[in-house]
Write a protein that holds these residues in place. Structure first.
Motif, short mmCIF file in Angstrom:
data_model
loop_
_atom_site.label_atom_id
_atom_site.label_comp_id
_atom_site.label_asym_id
_atom_site.label_seq_id
_atom_site.Cartn_x
_atom_site.Cartn_y
_atom_site.Cartn_z
N PRO A 160 0.80 -1.22 0.00
CA PRO A 160 0.00 0.00 0.00
C PRO A 160 0.84 1.28 0.00
O PRO A 160 0.33 2.34 -0.33
CB PRO A 160 -0.82 -0.11 1.28
N PHE B 229 -7.03 1.46 2.16
CA PHE B 229 -5.79 2.16 1.81
C PHE B 229 -5.58 3.33 2.77
O PHE B 229 -4.50 3.52 3.33
CB PHE B 229 -5.90 2.66 0.37
N GLU B 230 -6.65 4.08 2.99
CA GLU B 230 -6.56 5.23 3.89
C GLU B 230 -6.24 4.78 5.31
O GLU B 230 -5.38 5.37 5.97
CB GLU B 230 -7.90 5.98 3.84
N LEU C 219 1.15 5.92 9.83
CA LEU C 219 1.61 7.23 10.25
C LEU C 219 1.39 7.45 11.73
O LEU C 219 2.25 7.97 12.44
CB LEU C 219 0.88 8.33 9.45
N VAL D 100 3.81 8.41 14.78
CA VAL D 100 3.58 9.54 15.69
C VAL D 100 3.67 9.07 17.13
O VAL D 100 4.33 9.71 17.97
CB VAL D 100 2.19 10.17 15.41
N LEU E 91 3.08 16.99 16.66
CA LEU E 91 2.82 15.55 16.74
C LEU E 91 1.46 15.27 17.36
O LEU E 91 0.70 14.44 16.87
CB LEU E 91 3.89 14.86 17.59
N ALA F 251 -1.20 16.16 14.93
CA ALA F 251 -1.21 15.13 13.89
C ALA F 251 -1.84 13.86 14.42
O ALA F 251 -2.67 13.23 13.74
CB ALA F 251 0.21 14.86 13.40
N ILE G 41 -4.00 13.48 16.82
CA ILE G 41 -5.45 13.58 17.01
C ILE G 41 -6.17 13.51 15.66
O ILE G 41 -7.19 12.81 15.50
CB ILE G 41 -5.81 14.89 17.74
N VAL G 42 -5.62 14.23 14.68
CA VAL G 42 -6.27 14.22 13.36
C VAL G 42 -6.21 12.82 12.75
O VAL G 42 -7.20 12.29 12.25
CB VAL G 42 -5.60 15.25 12.43
N LEU G 43 -5.03 12.20 12.80
CA LEU G 43 -4.91 10.85 12.26
C LEU G 43 -5.84 9.88 12.97
O LEU G 43 -6.46 9.02 12.32
CB LEU G 43 -3.45 10.36 12.38
N LEU H 189 -9.30 10.28 11.76
CA LEU H 189 -9.46 9.69 10.43
C LEU H 189 -9.60 8.18 10.48
O LEU H 189 -10.52 7.61 9.92
CB LEU H 189 -8.27 10.07 9.53
#
Lengths: 836, 378, 271
Positions: B118, B129-130, B137, B141, B170, B173, B175-177, B180
């Motif tokens: 991937p 994939f996402e 990632l 982190v 970090l 990032a 929290i956002v990751l 998602l």
């Protein structure tokens, strides 16, 4: 078949009875569906079980196995009572108007028998089954069909007993269904409507098998469907080249081309010809079998070549003969084998241990042999019989040889399909390992036997030593190492051994030059100037203007009539005639009964290329080139019948000139509901313990029948070894009704035991709504069905099961001795402990 | 004592030895998976291609490791200083959890040696994939968020400085990751509206997953906080736990309201009254995992006692795991006869992974400055 | 959102009234694709294997029942539907499944990682797995004989069928043929072309004389592209990322003011 596969698309009504084309001849369904879609044809299926064909049918009528004659007899009555028969056709083209011997009596008067029965010999003296002759020796007729002794009235009288109530009670078919089927099928009695019938082993494998087919033939004649496009009587043969095998005389009672095997009492060729050449005084009858002498002589010239001369009766003495009255058919063979009468046995491309009715008896019989040669692609239950279930190898003294043979894709040659199309096929790959084509194995055998005879002499070497055997290139010692099937095909077709002339013409017309391949069996001679291995195949490999043509290999796609005759695709016997008796498809003036489906028609203007005179038939090869019947030189259409007309009254069969219903040897009833004669009075009854039969017996209360599936072939020797096929149908099964399963507490998918008076085997129960119990004479009769594709030898873990023929009885049809594998009695019980 | 010596000494207890045994069994089972293929040691079939490993190691594992982003958000974004002491444990739990998830995933996929595909073979329309990218990632982190504990222990000051500089980005990032992929795990099921009962399936399923993940993450931090405190005989952090309990309750309430609103808006309540397997399981999941904890956390004696908090967090964890199980298995069981039950080897792998989490957590808290009062020297 | 080109896509109409259950298609497919077999038993019916599997890309299901009064036996061909916008192709993280412009949905083993999400995604339960393979397990399904149709040959199953159960052509022509048969034969067919709209439309479509639900067809598949459901969520990601980062940064700055040095730069991280 009188017609052919593609012709089905021309029918208005298709009756499938005694067969299951969707499962067993799937490609034929293409044409059946075409008829249904393009001309709105209706498909009727009559079968004890709702089959894959029935799934596509417009009408499905259930019927107990073994009761086809009542079913169809009721249809005959319906046709006659309602005047639905094609009168002109019946009067002019059948023996309906012929007067029968007044001493003739039928089952209605004689309690199930015809006149002339000898109880001791179980045979009929057919003296009374004769026609009244006039002073010229021509059968007397009443064209008004009113004379009480005319065939028509006798027919009517005979089938008046087959009332719809009686028929329904015997067959278990509901009355409304019977009427629905009768009405629909009888609608093809009109000149512009035609119906065809498709049958297979469902009709032949009964003690009254031949009469089953006879009944339908009567119907087809009454309705004027014989000789018509979309009509005829069409056997779906059970194997891709069984038509070829019977054509080439592999059965004991025929030489090639259905010439009879001589018996010992016919001491010379003259007696043979005398016995088998029918004579008639009927002026307009062609009586084609009157040419018999030409065919037997040409046959002898083919196999014995130059050694067969007029002086030695063309080698007639070297032909093997049957003892008087000897019947060397299958059941008798294995019966004798069990009694130790055979030293050796060639099981050539067959698996008797599974295909033979009463397989247990057969397997025991094999153990009595000194030696056996198993010619097959695979080892099978026959070759390995000595280590089968119930066998102790230490007790078996039989030496078994396995000769591996090539499959059909590993060799070149012809196959004759049910429609008499003899299509040439090519070799795709070389035979694997040491396997050889059958012809080459026969060739090797021939040389070894011949050499032994030459070295050691013997009782009667001549029949072998005198054979021509020009089947390939010979080495210095005269041995052929590789058979060239083209040589075989050419010998079958035949040669002009001298310049042959038509002496009836003035001046005599040259028919063929010496050394060339024969053009047609019409040219064959009785004086030894022609050779022909098989008269009906004459023209299959011929010569035109010097050029040799393998007619069977042709692939022309032209279809000038649009009826699907495809006259340039391959070659059909006889003489590429695609629809037999097609001169019955036109009126006496040569005009087609149905112009929209004209098989042939008389063109009075067009010049005949042979006679160079105006007037010829266009369309299919006419069945007899004679001009229309109404003209001076015109002939009756049924040229193979002695008197030129279709036989409603058929004295040639062993068990009666009219089909009469008899129950199967094993049936659920104590009595025949139609007469006092329960079983066919002329069948051979085998009396040994191994042949025990049980009728109306509480121990075996269910009717059983056998059939096939698309995925397996015959006893499954080839197909069980093919994983893709075995995956789809891995195990022996028995199909039964939901009602019977409930009664016996049998679950779908459960292993059960099926038992008959002769043997037993396990099968997986398929509980289905496609079998329903029958109401026979007021009581409920259950029927079950089994395929016969499995054998203990493979898969080696025995998970496939064994052959249904362990159950079937030792009894055969009165005329052909084909075993009655389609109607017998069994019991079905749960296996203790359930599914294993 | 060096780090290595310390680690060795930790295995002198019965508990750690048992955990090591379970981990070893898991390794053996993994070898078996490599040598016999999935068909040779799992009960996975064409009807049930996703089994215990996907439901537990992947779906549940990710949900339960949500404490990482929840606590870092609370501490570093919202500056709730009260929870600072549990920031490192939460990150540790998340880091170990996600690492184990990645290992679990690698064991489950049919071609583990193609696991890198991937990265270079992209299908931007694929939620998997996402998720793979996000998890990869995010694990990175977490590695950097956890790094200070390790770097402090081994005294690599240079690296420590670098890591501290990028700390806030970090966290954001992370929290956002987390948002998602937590929601995308629910997004996996969007493709199957015809297969999954609409008691669970909704276009809003990503939000449902995210909200339930927050509750699960907080409950997990509570659970592991109380258990490790007791196990390591440390001072109870009752105040923090009560606060977490409050947070959990709020998260559950939001989740419940969202779910009910969605059910109402889509008119799916009649599915509940079908009383088939789906509706019974769904009811159990909501009652045991959501409604009951909410009620319990409203009772003063429960929400302020360690035992009460422990019990309720177990209920919440059960509820979320059950929810992930339900969705995974009900998607596959529609129209299919037969059922799936994991094989003994599948269970060994999962047990091994779970044991590894506990084992690594204990090693970490014993030998690294996870709790700010310093490691225990035992 | 639409996938690859809609032009010249091939389609097949399976007219269930024509199938006679001879299973020539089942064997021809195995022959062309060089598949093997699984051990089977007779479970009380002709259908075998029980389901599609890694060795069986197509199979006939024999379905009987007394529909109404008369007994009946139906033969249903089962294979990949080759959807216009396949769920499997959108689900696969590495793009191992692709919808070709001319119709087939193909599988590239070299890309596959074996995650089996395609098996979860497919509404028709089509992709099957080679569980028994240790090193190179494939996902297996009907290929629409993409190698054959690339050479202007027709798929193996269609070639071998004796009764022309399948009508092959451009999808538009196939739909038109289906509609024609429905219109020309009132009462013969149920008024539905299965696959015309299901899952947003599939390349393989069916017409039948018996209601599809009685034949075991899944009637719950919505008439829209399944990948749209997932895409609805995925396409919002960029916006959400930007929004989240912005909001979080603002909150962090606000809540942490007076904390001294805080690294709160609005880093937009690659995700």
């Amino acid at each position: 078949m009188t017609n052919h596969f593609i012709d089905f698309k021309n029918a208005d009504v298709i009756l499938v009875m005694g067969s299951n084309p969707a499962s067993n001849h799937p490609v034929s369904m293409k044409w059946i569906l075409k008829a249904m879609e393009e001309r709105g044809a209706k498909l009727i299926v009559v079968d004890p079980r709702f089959t894959q064909t029935a799934a596509k049918a417009n009408v499905y009528a259930p019927m107990r196995s073994g009761t086809d004659i009542p079913f169809l007899g009721g249809m005959i009555k319906y046709i006659l009572d309602n005047n639905l028969y094609f009168r002109e056709y019946v009067v002019k083209y059948t023996n309906a108007s012929v007067l029968v011997n007044p001493d003739f009596k039928g089952p209605g008067e004689l309690n199930g028998l015809f006149s002339g029965y000898d109880e001791k010999t179980r045979k009929y003296d057919k003296k009374t089954w004769s026609f009244q002759m006039d002073e010229n020796g021509i059968p007397k007729k009443d064209p008004t069909l009113k004379d009480p002794h005319c065939v028509y009235q006798l027919l009517k009288k005979h089938y008046s007993r087959y009332t719809i109530d009686k028929v329904s009670s015997i067959t278990g078919t509901p009355k409304e269904k019977l009427e629905e089927v009768y009405k629909l099928y009888a609608s093809t009695g009109k000149p512009n409507r035609v119906g065809t019938e498709l049958y297979a082993m469902g009709w032949t494998q009964h003690t009254i098998g031949t009469q089953n087919i006879r009944t339908m033939t009567i119907i087809q004649l009454l309705l004027g469907n014989m000789g018509m496009a979309g009509g005829g009587i069409n056997a779906l043969r059970g194997e891709s080249n069984v038509q070829g095998s019977t054509d080439q005389g592999l059965l004991f009672n025929t030489l090639t081309g259905y010439l009879a095997t001589p018996s010992g009492s016919l001491v010379d060729l003259k007696s043979y010809i005398e016995k088998y050449t029918p004579k008639t005084k009927e002026p307009k009858s062609v009586n084609w079998w009157s040419n018999r002498a030409k065919y037997i002589t040409s046959y002898l010239k083919a196999i014995y070549g130059g050694r067969a001369t007029k002086d030695n009766d063309f080698g007639y003495a070297w032909l093997p003969k049957l003892d008087e009255g000897m019947n060397a058919s299958w059941l008798n063979l294995f019966d004798q084998m069990l009694k130790g009468k055979f030293e050796g046995f060639f099981a050539w491309g067959q698996n008797p241990a599974c295909s033979s009715a009463n397989s247990n008896k057969t397997r025991q019989a094999l153990a009595k042999l000194k030696w056996m040669v198993n010619v097959n692609l695979f080892d099978n239950e026959t070759g390995s019989f000595w280590k089968g279930p119930g066998m102790n190898p230490k007790d078996v003294q039989t030496e078994v040889f396995l000769l591996p043979c090539a499959s059909s894709v590993e060799k070149e040659g012809s196959l004759a399909n049910s429609g008499r199309w003899v299509q040439w096929r090519y070799k795709a790959i070389d035979p694997i390992g040491q396997s050889k084509p059958d012809a080459d194995i026969a060739n090797e055998l021939y040389y070894r036997v011949k050499t032994l005879y030459q070295k050691e002499g013997g009782k009667f070497p001549a029949p072998i030593l005198n054979l021509t055997w020009n089947y390939g290139q010979k080495d210095a010692l005269g041995k052929i190492h590789e058979v060239n099937v083209h040589n075989v095909a050419k010998e079958i077709n035949g040669y002009y051994l001298e310049d042959v002339y038509d002496k009836t013409a003035t001046p005599p017309k040259l028919l063929g030059k010496k050394g060339e391949l024969c053009a047609t069996f019409v040219h064959l001679q009785a004086d030894g100037t022609t050779s022909c291995g098989n008269w009906i195949y004459c023209q299959s490999y011929t010569q035109k203007e010097g050029k040799i043509i393998n007619m069977m290999a042709r692939r022309g796609k032209g279809d000038p009539t649009g009826l699907g005759l495809y006259p340039e695709w391959s070659w059909a016997w006889p003489v590429n005639r695609r629809i037999i008796y097609n001169r019955a498809s036109v009126d006496p003036d040569g005009k087609p009964w149905d112009p929209k489906r004209a098989v042939i028609k008389w063109d009075a203007v067009k010049e005949d290329p042979v006679s160079k005179k105006p007037g010829m038939w266009v369309g299919d090869v006419p069945d007899g080139p004679a001009p229309p019947m109404a003209t001076e030189k015109g002939k009756l259409p049924f040229i193979m019948m002695t008197n030129g007309v279709g036989g409603l009254f058929g004295p040639g069969l062993a068990d009666g000139p009219f089909p009469e219903h008899y129950e199967a040897l094993e049936c659920p009833l104590e009595e025949n509901m139609l007469s006092k004669q329960r079983i066919n009075p002329t069948i051979k009854l085998f009396g040994d313990k191994a042949d025990a039969f049980f009728s109306c017996d509480m121990r075996y209360p269910f009717v059983a029948t056998t059939y096939r599936v698309s995925e397996h072939w015959q006893t499954g020797v080839m197909t069980r070894h093919e994983p893709w096929l075995l995956e789809m149908q891995p195990q022996m099964f028995v199909e039964m009704s939901e009602e019977l399963a409930k009664e016996k507490s049998i679950q779908n998918g459960e292993k059960v035991m099926v038992k008959s008076g002769r043997g037993e085997l396990w099968a997986i129960a398929i509980v289905t709504s496609r079998f329903k119990p029958f109401k026979i004479g007021g009581s409920t009769v259950h029927q079950v069905g089994l395929p016969w594709h499995f054998g203990w030898q493979y898969p080696v873990d025995g998970s496939g099961g064994d052959s249904a023929n362990l159950l079937t009885p030792t009894v055969g049809d009165a005329n052909t001795m084909i075993p009655e594998s389609k109607a017998f009695m069994v019991n079905v019980v749960k296996v203790a402990g359930g599914r294993t | 004592m060096t780090l290595v010596e310390g680690v060795k000494k930790s295995f002198e207890t019965k508990g750690m030895r048992l955990l090591l045994l379970l981990v070893t069994l898991g390794v053996v089972a993994t070898f078996l998976r490599m040598f016999k293929g999935l068909g040779g040691m799992t009960n996975l079939t064409d009807d049930y291609p996703w089994g215990l490993w996907v439901a537990v190691d992947v779906f549940s594992g990710v949900a339960l490791a949500a404490g990482g982003f929840a606590i870092t958000a609370a501490v570093y974004i919202f500056n709730m200083k009260k929870y600072r002491p549990i920031a490192r444990p939460a990150i540790l739990t998340a880091f170990i959890g996600y690492s184990i998830v990645v290992i679990g995933l690698a064991i489950d996929i049919g071609k583990p040696f193609s696991a890198w595909h991937p990265i270079v073979m992209w299908n931007h329309r694929s939620v998997m994939f996402e998720v793979v990218w996000c998890i990869t990632l995010y694990t990175t982190v977490l590695l950097f968020e956890f790094a200070p504990s390790f770097l402090e222990r081994v005294k690599w000051d240079g690296a420590l400085k670098v890591v501290k500089i990028i700390h806030y980005p970090l966290v954001i990032a992370g929290i956002v990751l987390s948002f998602l992929h937590q929601s995308s795990l629910g997004g996996f099921y969007l493709i199957a509206p015809a297969k999954l009962s609409h008691l669970w399936w909704t276009p809003n399923v990503p939000y449902m997953f995210y909200l339930s993940a927050i509750a699960a993450g907080l409950a997990m931090v509570t659970f592991e906080g109380i258990v490790s405190t007791r196990g390591l005989k440390r001072e109870p952090e009752t105040d923090i736990m009560i606060g977490l309990g409050r947070g959990t309750r709020i998260a559950l309430l939001v989740y419940l309201v969202a779910k009910f609103a969605d059910m109402t808006y889509r008119g799916n309540w009649q599915l509940l009254f079908a009383w088939d397997k789906a509706s019974i399981f769904w009811s159990a999941e909501m009652l045991i995992g959501v409604i009951l904890p909410i009620l319990l956390l409203s009772v003063k004696s429960i929400k302020e006692s360690e035992n009460g908090l422990l019990t309720t967090s177990i209920l919440v964890l059960f509820g979320v795991v059950f929810n992930r199980f339900n969705m995974t298995f009900f998607t596959q069981s529609t129209g299919v006869e037969g059922f799936y039950f994991p094989s003994i080897w599948e269970m060994f792998v999962t047990l091994g992974l779970l044991a590894a989490i506990v084992m690594l957590y204990r090693l970490a808290v014993m030998h690294l400055p996870v709790f700010h009062e310093g490691p225990l020297n035992r | 959102m639409t996938t690859t080109a809609q032009i010249a896509q091939k389609g097949v109409l399976v007219d269930l009234t024509r199938c006679i259950g001879c299973r020539g298609c089942q064997v021809a497919c195995k022959s062309w694709n060089e598949r093997s077999v699984k051990k089977t038993i007779n479970r009380g019916e002709y259908t075998n294997p029980q389901k599609l599997n890694s060795d069986t890309y197509t199979r006939i299901e024999f379905l009987e029942g007394a529909f109404g009064q008369a007994p009946a036996w139906h033969f249903i061909k089962d294979q990949c539907m080759h959807c216009k916008d396949p769920a499997c192709a959108s689900a696969c993280p590495v793009g191992a499944f692709k919808k070709l412009p001319n119709g087939p949905v193909t599988y590239d083993f070299d890309k596959c990682i074996g995650c089996r999400y395609c098996m979860i995604a497919c509404p028709f339960q089509v992709p099957k797995y080679e569980w028994e393979k240790r090193i190179f397990p494939w996902v297996r399904k009907c290929t629409f004989c993409s190698d054959r149709i690339a050479e202007n040959l027709i798929p193996a199953c269609i070639k071998v069928c004796p009764t022309k159960t399948m009508f092959y052509g451009d999808r538009d022509a196939v739909v038109a043929e289906a509609q024609k048969r429905l219109a020309d034969n009132p009462g013969k067919y149920v008024n539905h072309i299965y696959g015309k709209e299901e899952a947003g439309g599939t390349s393989w479509m069916y017409i039948s004389s018996v209601p599809f639900e009685q034949l075991g067809f899944n009637m719950k598949i919505p008439a829209k592209n399944l990948p749209d459901n997932t895409w609805a969520m995925l396409r919002e990601i960029p916006v959400k990322v930007v929004g989240f980062v912005t909001v979080l940064s603002l909150i962090a700055i606000f809540r942490n003011r007076g904390n001294g040095h805080n690294a709160e730069s609005k880093h937009k991280e690659e995700n």
